[in-house]
Design an enzyme around this catalytic site. Structure first.
Site, PDB file in Angstrom:
ATOM      1  N   ASP A   1       0.870  -1.181   0.000  1.00 43.02           N
ATOM      2  CA  ASP A   1       0.000   0.000   0.000  1.00 43.02           C
ATOM      3  C   ASP A   1       0.907   1.230   0.000  1.00 43.02           C
ATOM      4  OD1 ASP A   1      -2.015   1.877   0.332  1.00 43.02           O
ATOM      5  OD2 ASP A   1      -3.095   0.692   1.831  1.00 43.02           O
TER       6      ASP A   1
ATOM      7  N   ASP B   1      -3.094   7.341  -3.209  1.00 45.65           N
ATOM      8  CA  ASP B   1      -3.159   6.162  -2.337  1.00 45.65           C
ATOM      9  C   ASP B   1      -3.519   4.964  -3.207  1.00 45.65           C
ATOM     10  OD1 ASP B   1      -3.481   4.407  -0.217  1.00 45.65           O
ATOM     11  OD2 ASP B   1      -5.058   5.551   0.783  1.00 45.65           O
TER      12      ASP B   1
ATOM     13  N   HIS C   1     -12.055   5.740   1.721  1.00 46.52           N
ATOM     14  CA  HIS C   1     -12.072   6.982   2.489  1.00 46.52           C
ATOM     15  C   HIS C   1     -11.881   8.185   1.596  1.00 46.52           C
ATOM     16  CE1 HIS C   1      -7.664   6.635   2.042  1.00 46.52           C
ATOM     17  NE2 HIS C   1      -7.910   5.349   2.183  1.00 46.52           N
TER      18      HIS C   1
ATOM     19  N   HIS D   1      -7.080   9.995   5.659  1.00 53.78           N
ATOM     20  CA  HIS D   1      -8.391   9.402   5.935  1.00 53.78           C
ATOM     21  C   HIS D   1      -9.362  10.468   6.400  1.00 53.78           C
ATOM     22  CE1 HIS D   1      -6.197   5.463   6.234  1.00 53.78           C
ATOM     23  NE2 HIS D   1      -7.183   5.191   5.415  1.00 53.78           N
TER      24      HIS D   1
ATOM     25  N   GLU E   1     -10.868   0.861  -1.470  1.00 55.63           N
ATOM     26  CA  GLU E   1      -9.939  -0.242  -1.219  1.00 55.63           C
ATOM     27  C   GLU E   1     -10.638  -1.483  -0.668  1.00 55.63           C
ATOM     28  OE1 GLU E   1      -6.892   0.578   1.722  1.00 55.63           O
ATOM     29  OE2 GLU E   1      -7.908   2.392   2.373  1.00 55.63           O
TER      30      GLU E   1
ATOM     31  N   GLU F   1      -6.464  -1.168  -4.391  1.00 52.38           N
ATOM     32  CA  GLU F   1      -6.860   0.221  -4.110  1.00 52.38           C
ATOM     33  C   GLU F   1      -6.421   1.182  -5.211  1.00 52.38           C
ATOM     34  OE1 GLU F   1      -5.036   1.987  -0.607  1.00 52.38           O
ATOM     35  OE2 GLU F   1      -6.674   3.436  -0.433  1.00 52.38           O
TER      36      GLU F   1
HETATM   37 CO    CO Z   1      -6.241   3.949   1.560  1.00 54.73          CO
END
Ligand code: CO
Length: 291
Positions: A82, A93, A153, A161, A186, A278
């Protein structure tokens, strides 16, 4: 259309770092070296890490990053990478899963397909419930469960977030995506119970205050971490300058003063295997996948 330059640049760097990372993950490689090299690549491309590279193995769903003298080595694990980037605080992200065991390809497919099915319905007005339903139905069609207490998010400047929280299962939430939103979606799939909990010692932290502290090292550390603009950071980012025992004490007093929060590794409650996929998006008349 608003000025999305930083968001587009951040997303593009995150995706380049992601593709680069795929060349590094092979049996025998050290997690620590891989994390260092991915973060170096992010900086080389002109961004800062939006958070420490998360390298989470098997039943760990997220929030593991190598410790300063980490000895862990890739072998036959299910590996989640990630990656976060920041360009003037605009966050990219993105995450993916590599199955080094050769036994969990369906689990990897489940989270990948959940994400691509969401992309098909993503537009201004899509409800959070619809996104969750799509993720849940796709993952269940493979015979797995979505991880319910992890979610996508909103993204904001220097905030990884923020609202909305985007569910990985059908909550029937009628909240609609609005024009101009920057979000990350995600899906996590597991052959376990579909829930995670905190585990072991945290290795990722973020600053939550600047209250005065007495301890000298803690004061210096507080000054150093202010450079991260409240974005998450790793212990190993500071061990060039401080010994680990000193850092531990400093973190303790910073936490007590309300200046620091920690993110322990998240483990599937039944030790189920976990996969993740994600991307980040800008919700516009035509949705933009930034990563
Ligand atoms: Co994330």
């Amino acid at each position: 259309m608003a000025d999305y330059n930083d968001w587009l640049r951040s997303g593009s760097i995150a995706s380049k770092a992601r593709e680069y990372s795929k060349t590094l993950i092979k049996p025998g490689a050290k997690l620590l070296d891989v994390a260092d090299r991915i973060e170096a690549k992010i900086r080389e491309l002109g961004a800062e890490p939006g958070f420490p590279v998360n390298i989470s193995l098997n039943e760990i769903a997220a929030h593991y990053t190598p410790v300063p003298d980490d000895e862990l080595v890739f072998s036959d694990q299910v590996v989640k990478i990630d990656i976060g980037t920041s360009v003037n605080g605009a966050i990219g992200d993105t995450a993916y899963t590599i199955d080094l065991s050769g036994r969990y390809s369906e689990l990897v497919k489940a989270s990948n397909e959940a994400l691509s099915n969401v992309i098909k319905i993503l537009q201004i007005g899509t409800t959070l419930g619809e996104i969750g339903k799509t993720i849940q139905e796709t993952i269940e069609s493979y015979g797995f469960r979505p991880v319910k207490n992890l979610s996508g998010h909103g993204l904001d400047r220097f905030e990884v977030h923020t609202a909305p929280s985007i569910p990985n299962y059908n909550t029937n939430d009628p909240t609609e995506l609005k024009k101009g939103m920057t979000i990350a979606i995600e899906p996590f799939a597991t052959d376990g119970a579909g829930l995670i909990k905190d585990s072991s010692t945290p290795v990722i932290f973020s600053q939550t205050g600047s209250n005065p502290v007495r301890d000298f090292t803690a004061r210096k550390v507080l000054k150093d971490i202010s450079a991260f603009n409240e974005l998450p950071f790793a212990t190993r980012w500071l061990t060039q300058k401080y010994t680990e025992p000193r850092l531990k004490l400093a973190f303790r007093s910073l936490t007590q003063a309300g200046n620091l929060t920690s993110y322990p590794p998240l483990v599937e409650i039944n030790k189920g295997m976990v996969s993740q996929a994600e991307h980040s998006f800008i919700i516009e008349d035509k949705v933009i996948t930034t990563t």
